[in-house]
Motif scaffolding. Structure first.
Motif, PDB file in Angstrom:
ATOM      1  N   LEU A 144       0.856  -1.183   0.000  1.00  0.00           N
ATOM      2  CA  LEU A 144       0.000   0.000   0.000  1.00  0.00           C
ATOM      3  C   LEU A 144       0.894   1.235   0.000  1.00  0.00           C
ATOM      4  CD1 LEU A 144      -2.891   1.060   0.089  1.00  0.00           C
ATOM      5  CD2 LEU A 144      -2.736   1.036   2.590  1.00  0.00           C
ATOM      6  N   SER A 145       1.039   1.844  -1.157  1.00  0.00           N
ATOM      7  CA  SER A 145       2.001   2.938  -1.336  1.00  0.00           C
ATOM      8  C   SER A 145       1.319   4.286  -1.508  1.00  0.00           C
ATOM      9  CB  SER A 145       2.878   2.643  -2.558  1.00  0.00           C
ATOM     10  OG  SER A 145       2.074   2.365  -3.698  1.00  0.00           O
ATOM     11  N   THR A 146       0.140   4.433  -0.928  1.00  0.00           N
ATOM     12  CA  THR A 146      -0.697   5.616  -1.151  1.00  0.00           C
ATOM     13  C   THR A 146       0.048   6.921  -0.935  1.00  0.00           C
ATOM     14  OG1 THR A 146      -2.603   4.341  -0.419  1.00  0.00           O
ATOM     15  CG2 THR A 146      -2.863   6.727  -0.485  1.00  0.00           C
ATOM     16  N   VAL A 241       1.206  16.148  -0.032  1.00  0.00           N
ATOM     17  CA  VAL A 241       1.928  17.047  -0.944  1.00  0.00           C
ATOM     18  C   VAL A 241       2.040  18.388  -0.230  1.00  0.00           C
ATOM     19  CG1 VAL A 241       1.852  18.333  -3.110  1.00  0.00           C
ATOM     20  CG2 VAL A 241       1.140  15.949  -3.081  1.00  0.00           C
ATOM     21  N   SER A 242       3.184  19.028  -0.321  1.00  0.00           N
ATOM     22  CA  SER A 242       3.315  20.391   0.185  1.00  0.00           C
ATOM     23  C   SER A 242       4.004  21.253  -0.858  1.00  0.00           C
ATOM     24  CB  SER A 242       4.079  20.435   1.513  1.00  0.00           C
ATOM     25  OG  SER A 242       5.406  19.962   1.349  1.00  0.00           O
ATOM     26  N   VAL A 243       3.748  22.546  -0.791  1.00  0.00           N
ATOM     27  CA  VAL A 243       4.282  23.502  -1.761  1.00  0.00           C
ATOM     28  C   VAL A 243       4.914  24.664  -1.006  1.00  0.00           C
ATOM     29  CG1 VAL A 243       3.754  25.061  -3.671  1.00  0.00           C
ATOM     30  CG2 VAL A 243       2.480  22.915  -3.428  1.00  0.00           C
ATOM     31  N   ALA A 304      -0.782   7.436  -7.900  1.00  0.00           N
ATOM     32  CA  ALA A 304      -0.826   8.221  -9.141  1.00  0.00           C
ATOM     33  C   ALA A 304      -1.623   9.514  -8.957  1.00  0.00           C
ATOM     34  CB  ALA A 304      -1.419   7.386 -10.269  1.00  0.00           C
ATOM     35  N   TYR A 305      -2.530   9.539  -7.990  1.00  0.00           N
ATOM     36  CA  TYR A 305      -3.328  10.739  -7.721  1.00  0.00           C
ATOM     37  C   TYR A 305      -2.453  11.926  -7.348  1.00  0.00           C
ATOM     38  CZ  TYR A 305      -2.471  10.245  -2.723  1.00  0.00           C
ATOM     39  OH  TYR A 305      -1.861  10.178  -1.508  1.00  0.00           O
ATOM     40  N   GLU A 308      -1.894  14.858 -10.092  1.00  0.00           N
ATOM     41  CA  GLU A 308      -2.912  15.901 -10.184  1.00  0.00           C
ATOM     42  C   GLU A 308      -2.977  16.717  -8.893  1.00  0.00           C
ATOM     43  OE1 GLU A 308      -6.017  18.296 -11.690  1.00  0.00           O
ATOM     44  OE2 GLU A 308      -4.438  17.084 -12.598  1.00  0.00           O
ATOM     45  N   LEU A 309      -2.778  16.072  -7.754  1.00  0.00           N
ATOM     46  CA  LEU A 309      -2.826  16.781  -6.479  1.00  0.00           C
ATOM     47  C   LEU A 309      -1.708  17.822  -6.394  1.00  0.00           C
ATOM     48  CD1 LEU A 309      -4.123  17.093  -3.698  1.00  0.00           C
ATOM     49  CD2 LEU A 309      -2.596  15.297  -2.858  1.00  0.00           C
ATOM     50  N   ALA A 310      -0.525  17.488  -6.877  1.00  0.00           N
ATOM     51  CA  ALA A 310       0.583  18.450  -6.845  1.00  0.00           C
ATOM     52  C   ALA A 310       0.243  19.674  -7.684  1.00  0.00           C
ATOM     53  CB  ALA A 310       1.861  17.788  -7.336  1.00  0.00           C
ATOM     54  N   ARG A 311      -0.326  19.462  -8.874  1.00  0.00           N
ATOM     55  CA  ARG A 311      -0.708  20.596  -9.722  1.00  0.00           C
ATOM     56  C   ARG A 311      -1.758  21.457  -9.040  1.00  0.00           C
ATOM     57  NH1 ARG A 311      -4.425  22.528 -12.667  1.00  0.00           N
ATOM     58  NH2 ARG A 311      -5.827  20.773 -12.301  1.00  0.00           N
TER      59      ARG A 311
END
Length: 326
Positions: A144-146, A241-243, A304-305, A308-311
């Motif tokens: 499980l690599s979510t 994800v962080s920005v 893989a989500y 899109e989440l990073a964008r």
């Protein structure tokens, strides 16, 4: 927890000498990560060297107009420091997003950037993990690599780096200063954390007997500072994800001056080709920059989500910058 011995080091030089003489020794300051790992027997040092009180807890200006942050400065003190809040707001925002007030009161600058991954396969000692036990294999790759890496991963490891502070320091072009048996040296933050390759247990460019003494930040970058963190719960979780963003403005248009991502790789992820590409709408700039940053992404079926989440996270950060500027 495995039995261990304990001593206080009177100086950084003494800590280096003990590390040189005892391969089983580890440094401890706040202990917010190491103690957890020792309880689980993920790490089993035979000797702890307490480095609190050796004089590395000062924040001071540098001769070049930047800021020197001592290795033992507590996260709370760093985030609240007037110069940091006023001139390096990205760092304050990242630290406050990173942990509870209680943890920030104990955690140190060096300990934060030296954090080890929160990959559940690393913490689960019944599972194979090359980072914990070199050569054991990586159960995470078929598991499980979510919340694991989509960039910079290898056949040996797909773990991510957990530090929020490190993402901000990468965007700010920090430089890590260390002391070792051969004297002092400096490591650009871009080179400090290593990608896993075939040796995921070697996580940084730090030598075995080297001690971090400070992180230097260059003169501040003009622009609007934003740290946006997407996580699985509302407070004090590690980033999905962080920005870390510094943006410039031209009317309603924005441009990226500095950009780094967390939660995508085993190190803070910055692709400088995505920066300073001109002004545009937040949507257009986010789309363009994310396409560059995410080139070469190799997600699993479970994460893989994150592409899109990073964008979307970058788009939201650019909107945040726009609103702050108005």
């Amino acid at each position: 927890m495995k039995a261990f011995t304990y001593a206080r080091a009177p100086s950084a030089e003494a800590a280096v000498a003990i590390l040189s003489a005892r391969p089983d020794a580890r440094l401890i300051a706040g202990g917010t990560n190491l103690i957890d790992l020792m309880k689980l027997q993920v790490e089993t040092p035979g000797h702890l060297i307490d480095v609190n009180g050796i004089g590395l807890d000062i924040i001071e200006p540098t001769a070049t107009g930047g800021l020197r942050v001592g290795a033992l400065v507590r996260n709370t003190d760093l985030a609240a420091h007037e110069t940091v809040r006023r001139r390096y707001g990205l760092l304050t925002r990242a630290i406050v997003a990173g942990a509870s007030a209680q943890l920030r009161n104990r955690a140190t600058t060096a300990g934060n950037i030296m954090q080890r991954t929160r990959c559940p396969y690393f913490y689960g000692t019944a599972m194979a993990c090359n980072k914990r036990e070199p050569g054991a294999g990586c159960d995470a790759r078929d598991g499980l690599s979510t919340n694991l890496a989509i960039l910079g991963a290898s056949a040996a490891c797909i773990a991510t780096h957990p530090s929020d502070m490190a993402v901000a320091m990468r965007a700010l072009d920090g430089v890590v200063h260390v002391l070792g048996p051969d004297g002092q040296r400096s490591i650009p933050f871009a080179d400090f954390h290593r990608l896993p390759g075939a040796t995921p247990h070697i996580e940084t460019a730090l030598g075995r007997a080297e001690v971090i003494t400070s992180v230097d930040l260059p003169p501040p970058v003009d622009g609007t500072h934003v740290y946006r963190k997407v996580r699985e719960r509302a407070s004090y979780a590690f980033a999905t994800v962080s920005v870390a963003l510094i943006a410039r403005h031209d009317g309603d248009d924005v441009a990226i001056e500095r950009l780094a991502f967390g939660g995508l790789a085993a190190k803070p992820w910055r692709v400088e080709a995505a920066e300073r590409r001109g002004f545009g709408s937040p949507e257009a700039i986010a789309r363009d920059a994310a396409a560059i940053v995410l080139q070469g992404a190799r997600p699993t079926e479970h994460n893989a989500y994150k592409i899109e989440l990073a964008r979307r996270a970058l788009h939201a950060a650019l909107i945040d910058a726009q609103e702050q500027h108005r």
